[in-house]
Design a protein around this motif. Structure first.
Motif, PDB file in Angstrom:
ATOM      1  N   ASN A  38      13.177   3.862   8.599  1.00 11.05           N
ATOM      2  CA  ASN A  38      11.884   4.377   8.150  1.00 11.05           C
ATOM      3  C   ASN A  38      11.334   3.510   7.009  1.00 11.05           C
ATOM      4  O   ASN A  38      11.483   3.848   5.829  1.00 11.05           O
ATOM      5  CB  ASN A  38      12.035   5.834   7.692  1.00 11.05           C
ATOM      6  N   PRO A  39      10.703   2.369   7.334  1.00  8.78           N
ATOM      7  CA  PRO A  39      10.178   1.497   6.278  1.00  8.78           C
ATOM      8  C   PRO A  39       9.063   2.148   5.458  1.00  8.78           C
ATOM      9  O   PRO A  39       8.795   1.734   4.337  1.00  8.78           O
ATOM     10  CB  PRO A  39       9.659   0.283   7.047  1.00  8.78           C
ATOM     11  N   ALA A  40       8.436   3.204   6.010  1.00 10.53           N
ATOM     12  CA  ALA A  40       7.327   3.855   5.304  1.00 10.53           C
ATOM     13  C   ALA A  40       7.774   4.454   3.983  1.00 10.53           C
ATOM     14  O   ALA A  40       6.987   4.565   3.043  1.00 10.53           O
ATOM     15  CB  ALA A  40       6.715   4.944   6.186  1.00 10.53           C
ATOM     16  N   VAL A  41       9.061   4.824   3.870  1.00  4.17           N
ATOM     17  CA  VAL A  41       9.529   5.465   2.650  1.00  4.17           C
ATOM     18  C   VAL A  41       9.433   4.517   1.456  1.00  4.17           C
ATOM     19  O   VAL A  41       9.237   4.945   0.314  1.00  4.17           O
ATOM     20  CB  VAL A  41      10.981   5.979   2.835  1.00  4.17           C
ATOM     21  N   HIS A  42       9.554   3.219   1.701  1.00  4.68           N
ATOM     22  CA  HIS A  42       9.437   2.231   0.618  1.00  4.68           C
ATOM     23  C   HIS A  42       8.003   1.728   0.455  1.00  4.68           C
ATOM     24  O   HIS A  42       7.598   1.353  -0.642  1.00  4.68           O
ATOM     25  CB  HIS A  42      10.386   1.060   0.875  1.00  4.68           C
ATOM     26  N   PHE A  43       7.239   1.709   1.537  1.00  2.00           N
ATOM     27  CA  PHE A  43       5.847   1.263   1.463  1.00  2.00           C
ATOM     28  C   PHE A  43       4.966   2.339   0.833  1.00  2.00           C
ATOM     29  O   PHE A  43       3.895   2.041   0.293  1.00  2.00           O
ATOM     30  CB  PHE A  43       5.347   0.912   2.867  1.00  2.00           C
ATOM     31  N   ALA A  44       5.425   3.599   0.885  1.00  3.74           N
ATOM     32  CA  ALA A  44       4.637   4.710   0.359  1.00  3.74           C
ATOM     33  C   ALA A  44       4.322   4.538  -1.121  1.00  3.74           C
ATOM     34  O   ALA A  44       3.235   4.892  -1.585  1.00  3.74           O
ATOM     35  CB  ALA A  44       5.388   6.027   0.586  1.00  3.74           C
ATOM     36  N   GLN A  45       5.266   3.955  -1.881  1.00  2.40           N
ATOM     37  CA  GLN A  45       5.042   3.738  -3.313  1.00  2.40           C
ATOM     38  C   GLN A  45       3.841   2.830  -3.540  1.00  2.40           C
ATOM     39  O   GLN A  45       3.022   3.067  -4.429  1.00  2.40           O
ATOM     40  CB  GLN A  45       6.294   3.132  -3.946  1.00  2.40           C
ATOM     41  N   VAL A  46       3.742   1.771  -2.749  1.00  2.00           N
ATOM     42  CA  VAL A  46       2.623   0.825  -2.886  1.00  2.00           C
ATOM     43  C   VAL A  46       1.310   1.526  -2.541  1.00  2.00           C
ATOM     44  O   VAL A  46       0.302   1.381  -3.242  1.00  2.00           O
ATOM     45  CB  VAL A  46       2.840  -0.401  -1.969  1.00  2.00           C
ATOM     46  N   LEU A  47       1.319   2.299  -1.460  1.00  2.00           N
ATOM     47  CA  LEU A  47       0.108   2.986  -1.005  1.00  2.00           C
ATOM     48  C   LEU A  47      -0.354   4.053  -1.995  1.00  2.00           C
ATOM     49  O   LEU A  47      -1.549   4.233  -2.216  1.00  2.00           O
ATOM     50  CB  LEU A  47       0.350   3.618   0.365  1.00  2.00           C
ATOM     51  N   GLU A  48       0.588   4.763  -2.591  1.00  2.00           N
ATOM     52  CA  GLU A  48       0.247   5.846  -3.512  1.00  2.00           C
ATOM     53  C   GLU A  48      -0.294   5.319  -4.838  1.00  2.00           C
ATOM     54  O   GLU A  48      -1.243   5.861  -5.400  1.00  2.00           O
ATOM     55  CB  GLU A  48       1.480   6.726  -3.764  1.00  2.00           C
ATOM     56  N   GLN A  49       0.326   4.263  -5.355  1.00  2.00           N
ATOM     57  CA  GLN A  49      -0.019   3.787  -6.689  1.00  2.00           C
ATOM     58  C   GLN A  49      -1.288   2.937  -6.697  1.00  2.00           C
ATOM     59  O   GLN A  49      -2.040   2.959  -7.667  1.00  2.00           O
ATOM     60  CB  GLN A  49       1.146   2.988  -7.281  1.00  2.00           C
ATOM     61  N   SER A  50      -1.519   2.163  -5.655  1.00  2.00           N
ATOM     62  CA  SER A  50      -2.625   1.211  -5.649  1.00  2.00           C
ATOM     63  C   SER A  50      -3.958   1.911  -5.444  1.00  2.00           C
ATOM     64  O   SER A  50      -4.046   2.942  -4.768  1.00  2.00           O
ATOM     65  CB  SER A  50      -2.433   0.169  -4.542  1.00  2.00           C
ATOM     66  N   ARG A  51      -5.002   1.346  -6.024  1.00  2.00           N
ATOM     67  CA  ARG A  51      -6.358   1.861  -5.808  1.00  2.00           C
ATOM     68  C   ARG A  51      -6.761   1.673  -4.344  1.00  2.00           C
ATOM     69  O   ARG A  51      -7.300   2.566  -3.706  1.00  2.00           O
ATOM     70  CB  ARG A  51      -7.330   1.099  -6.714  1.00  2.00           C
ATOM     71  N   ALA A  52      -6.515   0.468  -3.816  1.00  2.00           N
ATOM     72  CA  ALA A  52      -6.836   0.150  -2.417  1.00  2.00           C
ATOM     73  C   ALA A  52      -5.817  -0.855  -1.908  1.00  2.00           C
ATOM     74  O   ALA A  52      -5.310  -1.685  -2.676  1.00  2.00           O
ATOM     75  CB  ALA A  52      -8.248  -0.415  -2.299  1.00  2.00           C
ATOM     76  N   VAL A  53      -5.493  -0.779  -0.628  1.00  2.00           N
ATOM     77  CA  VAL A  53      -4.557  -1.719   0.005  1.00  2.00           C
ATOM     78  C   VAL A  53      -5.231  -2.304   1.235  1.00  2.00           C
ATOM     79  O   VAL A  53      -5.700  -1.566   2.108  1.00  2.00           O
ATOM     80  CB  VAL A  53      -3.239  -1.019   0.400  1.00  2.00           C
TER      81      VAL A  53
END
Length: 888
Positions: free
Chosen positions: A583-598
């Motif tokens: 489940n790579p999403a568990v580590h990518f979620a941090q980037v998505l949550e913290q960033s203003r836009a991705v």
């Protein structure tokens, strides 16, 4: 800003699709979206990203400045007005003077905060203006000349060989410090900060993080920034590893990135120890070497130089040598005030590495380019693997270390060392072996077993150990580094020689290091393959403890997010345990949550359905936050000819399934197809096979049948090399051959290159113009369905993701992986507006509507399917005759 922009600064008149790209990008950034942007190579994607994103950043800063000024004006106006006394008052309400005081205090605090922010902004702008106008040049030159002598002395000191003193006093460096607490909230800084370090700390401004896959792609992006209208106004910094940025020759010659990291961090420690020892009588022993390039004043000057002008890595290395300043630390100091940070996306995607680099994502913009393999990259970075040989070596070394220093180690350290040894012993037991015995002579029953994390812990009988505490102990105690120093010092005492292990910044990055090693496609020129192989072995064997630590950290993932693959290969030494992240999403979620836009961009992002489901929806991103943009190519329709072949010249159906592709008639038919293509296609033809093994078998068959010699009569034949360091040489010879053939029309018509899908030439290589007039895909490169890792991934997706279109997520994964690989391979041709090429897809399965739909839109809409070979060959011949006539 709400309405976007109509025009964008651009170095030339942009194409319509570039304007559409920039408008969509601007809107996505302004609205805080997660954008998936697809723009084919050759359409100016990099410049569109630069001009669209930096236009938004410029407007955003201007808008924020205006809003702050308006708020400041309102606050000051509120403070200057006198509140009229209220005629009505209630017994329960606060007295008017208290209400007025509280309101005034709030206004005063707001005005004070706004004034402070305005002052800081003005200081930043004035400082950048000074840097760009070279006002400080004289001061910098004067300081540089004054420091030269001191730098030379320090460099000499670092070169001195340290003689080993007698007795146990020197071993003090190898003793683990007392482990004070398991509570993370009580963590203490390893080094006390000095005043000169405090001077360098700055707050983060709003910025854009641009990430790409390799350093060469990042360098190309920086060169595009230098050509853009923003080159003189933007503060840009490029981040890289110590191996890329170190200029200390004594450290660089250590070779491996791990040893370079260790030596650099050791010098850092020596520097801080030196600050602490000032005024205190130093203990007897050799002088500790420090890095002459790591001085606060020099770092500050280089940071200013980096921010004042756009530099790529090569230019930063040159600047560092000129100013006697470390580019690695200067670039990290440049991150907070920089507006555009360029870095390999492995640094950004891995939390521990991200923190070590000083990257803060909250409220910032992240652009991930070349993101077609983002899911696989995340899984690879966060996976970990250990062989039986490494486990036995780690157990032996740690046992000897513990025995030697048990009288000098604190009780808590001994307790944790015993726990580590207990867990390692359990891992060896799972592989069918015993510690303390030679793993090469211990036999084990061959087989593969896939377990959940919990079941693996039960099987290894280590479920009673708190695996969350052990990684914290590794990090705080620096046991990997201490053990590495011990092994290096006492190599003759029954312990094999290993290099020193990494310390704090290397923690929990074993998966990342392994992934980065796969990107090393350009080894040192002049080094033989044997030398490179032995170097790789040294790196692998250098730090078993660091890899043990990485595996321990991987086991702290959620039970549902990963699996442990136990592979027994006959001997314990060759057997392995591997953690597989599902489940790579568990580590990518941090980037998505913290960033203003991705923004997730690429040349070929199709198919995006699994991408959205696996990485975005699974990370908690709602459909309303996702926006998609896809554009066609800038080439005219007549410059590309995609063909699907269902039958060969003799009428043989093209069925490259695993059961029939090895038959002699299929191999012969493939040879006839290539022979016909080589008769009409000028210049270079690149033929992709689904695997190295199939490429070897079909070429051997052609050699025996004479088909290969017939092909060689038309075009010189090249094959993709097995070793990465030979790729450049083969490409150069391939290119020179095509140029010679073009100059001599009477001889060969060009060159034919046999490549492999997913190999060294299927990604990142440009076959533009005559190098790639035709790309041939032989069969469909489906992944190995019998792979235990793939089967586990499919089962996971089938269980946790929704079923769409009557097809299971696991089956969709197989098809999408295949078509992603095809899209990357056929994307090697057509690299600019005036380029032209043909694409021949040899397999009847390409004609299926579901398969065709996964091709990039600009290729799909021009693809024609042929059930017989004659019309397809006629179309191919006509295509190149017309191009030849236009050139005349």
């Amino acid at each position: 800003m709400e309405n976007g922009r109509d025009t964008f600064p651009f170095p030339y008149q942009p194409y319509n699709i570039q304007e559409q790209f920039m408008q969509a990008l601007y809107s996505a950034l302004d609205q805080g979206k997660v954008g998936i942007f697809e723009s084919p190579t050759g359409t100016g994607k990099s410049l569109s990203l630069i001009c669209g994103a930096l236009s938004w950043l410029t407007d955003f800063e201007e808008k924020r400045k205006q809003e702050s000024a308006a708020l400041l004006h309102e606050g000051e106006a509120a403070l200057s007005t006198v509140t009229a006394p209220s005629s009505t008052s209630s017994s329960s309400a606060e007295p008017d003077w208290i209400t007025d005081f509280v309101q005034k205090k709030a206004d005063r605090d707001l005005v004070s905060k706004l004034k402070d922010e305005e002052l800081k902004r003005k200081k930043r702008e004035e400082r950048l203006e000074m840097i760009r106008n070279n006002v400080q040049l004289k001061y910098a030159m004067k300081r540089k000349s004054c420091e030269n002598e001191e730098a030379i002395k320090l460099l000499q000191l670092s070169k001195e060989e340290q003689t080993e003193p007698q007795g146990d006093q020197e071993d003090e460096e190898l003793i683990i410090a007392e482990y004070e607490s398991d509570d993370e909230s009580k963590t203490k800084s390893r080094f006390s900060t000095t005043e000169e370090d405090d001077d360098l700390v700055e707050e983060h401004v709003t910025k854009i993080y641009y990430c790409s896959r390799t350093h060469s792609q990042l360098a190309q992006f920086v060169h595009e920034v230098q050509k853009s209208p923003f080159s003189k106004d933007i503060s840009l910094v490029t981040l890289g590893s110590r191996q890329n940025l170190c200029i200390n020759d004594e450290v660089r010659r250590l070779g491996s990135s791990q040893r370079i990291n260790d030596r650099c961090l050791e010098m850092q420690k020596n520097k801080h120890d030196k600050h602490q020892e000032e005024g205190v009588k130093r203990k007897r022993g050799p002088a500790k070497s420090v890095c002459p390039y790591n001085k606060a004043t020099a770092l500050q000057q280089m940071r200013d130089d980096v921010l004042g002008k756009v530099h790529d890595i090569e230019q930063m290395l040159k600047l560092g040598r000129e100013t006697h300043s470390c580019p690695y630390y200067a670039t990290r100091l440049s991150v907070p005030p920089a507006q555009l940070v360029v870095l390999p996306y492995q640094i950004l995607l891995h939390e521990a590495t991200r923190k070590a680099a000083g990257i803060q994502l909250k409220g910032q913009v992240v652009i991930i380019d070349e993101a077609h393999n983002l899911s696989d990259t995340l899984s690879c970075i966060h996976s970990a693997e250990l062989t039986g040989a490494q486990l036995c070596r780690a157990h032996s070394q740690l046992t000897q270390y513990s025995d030697r220093y048990k009288s000098r180690l604190k009780a808590k350290n001994l307790m944790y060392i015993k726990q580590i040894l207990f867990v390692v012993e359990g891992l060896v037991r799972v592989l069918g072996g015993k510690v303390g015995q030679n793993p090469q002579t211990q036999t084990t029953q061959t087989g593969t077993e896939v377990l959940t994390i919990n079941n693996f812990l039960f099987k290894a009988q280590i479920d009673n150990i708190n695996l969350f505490k052990l990684p914290r102990y590794f990090e705080k105690s620096l046991i990997s580094r201490k053990l590495g120093g011990f092994v290096e010092k006492y190599a003759g005492s029954g312990v094999s020689l290993h290099t020193q292990n990494s310390i704090k910044e290397n923690r929990r990055t074993e998966g990342l290091n392994r992934y980065l090693q796969t990107l090393q496609s350009n080894p040192t020129p002049g080094s033989s393959a044997d030398q490179q192989g032995s170097e790789a072995e040294k790196v692998l064997s250098a730090s078993p403890m660091m890899q043990v630590e990485g595996f321990f950290m991987a086991l702290t993932n959620s039970n549902t997010d990963g699996r442990v693959v136990v592979q027994r290969q006959g001997t314990v030494s060759e057997s392995s345990v591997k953690f597989l992240l599902l489940n790579p999403a568990v580590h990518f979620a941090q980037v998505l949550e913290q960033s203003r836009a991705v923004i997730i961009a690429g040349g070929t992002m199709q198919p995006v359905s699994d991408f959205k489901q696996e990485l975005l929806f699974s990370a908690g991103v709602g459909e309303e936050r996702i926006t998609e943009f896809s554009c066609g190519h800038v080439i005219p329709p007549e410059n590309i000819l995609p063909l699907v072949l269902c039958r060969g010249p003799s009428g043989q159906e093209l069925d490259y399934t695993f059961q029939s592709r090895d038959t002699p008639r299929m191999m012969d038919e493939t040879g006839r197809i290539l022979s016909n293509i080589c008769n009409v296609v000028p210049g270079g033809v690149v033929c992709f096979f689904p695997s190295y093994e199939y490429s070897r078998r079909i070429v051997s068959h052609w050699e025996a049948s004479g088909a290969l010699s017939r092909l060689a009569n038309r075009k010189k034949i090249f094959q993709e090399p097995k070793k990465a360091n030979q790729v450049e040489q083969v490409l150069s010879e391939f290119s020179r051959c095509i140029q010679r053939c073009a100059a001599d029309p009477g001889g060969l018509t060009g060159a034919l290159l046999f490549s492999v899908v997913g190999g060294k030439m299927s990604e990142g290589i440009n076959f533009s113009d005559d190098l790639g007039r035709c790309v041939v895909m032989v069969g469909m490169p489906y992944p190995n369905i019998k792979s235990p890792e793939l089967q586990e991934k499919m089962s996971y997706l089938d269980k946790y993701l929704p079923h769409n279109g009557g097809k299971s997520p696991g089956q969709a994964l197989i098809e999408n992986q295949c078509m992603k690989a095809v899209n990357q391979s056929i994307g090697r041709a057509i690299r600019h507006r005036g380029d032209y090429s043909s694409i021949v897809l040899c397999d009847r399965r390409y004609a299926r509507p579901a398969t065709l739909s996964k091709l990039p839109e600009w290729i799909k809409e021009r693809t024609s399917t042929h059930t017989t070979f004659g019309p397809a060959f006629a179309a191919l011949r006509k295509f190149f005759l017309e191009k030849k006539q236009k050139q005349v």
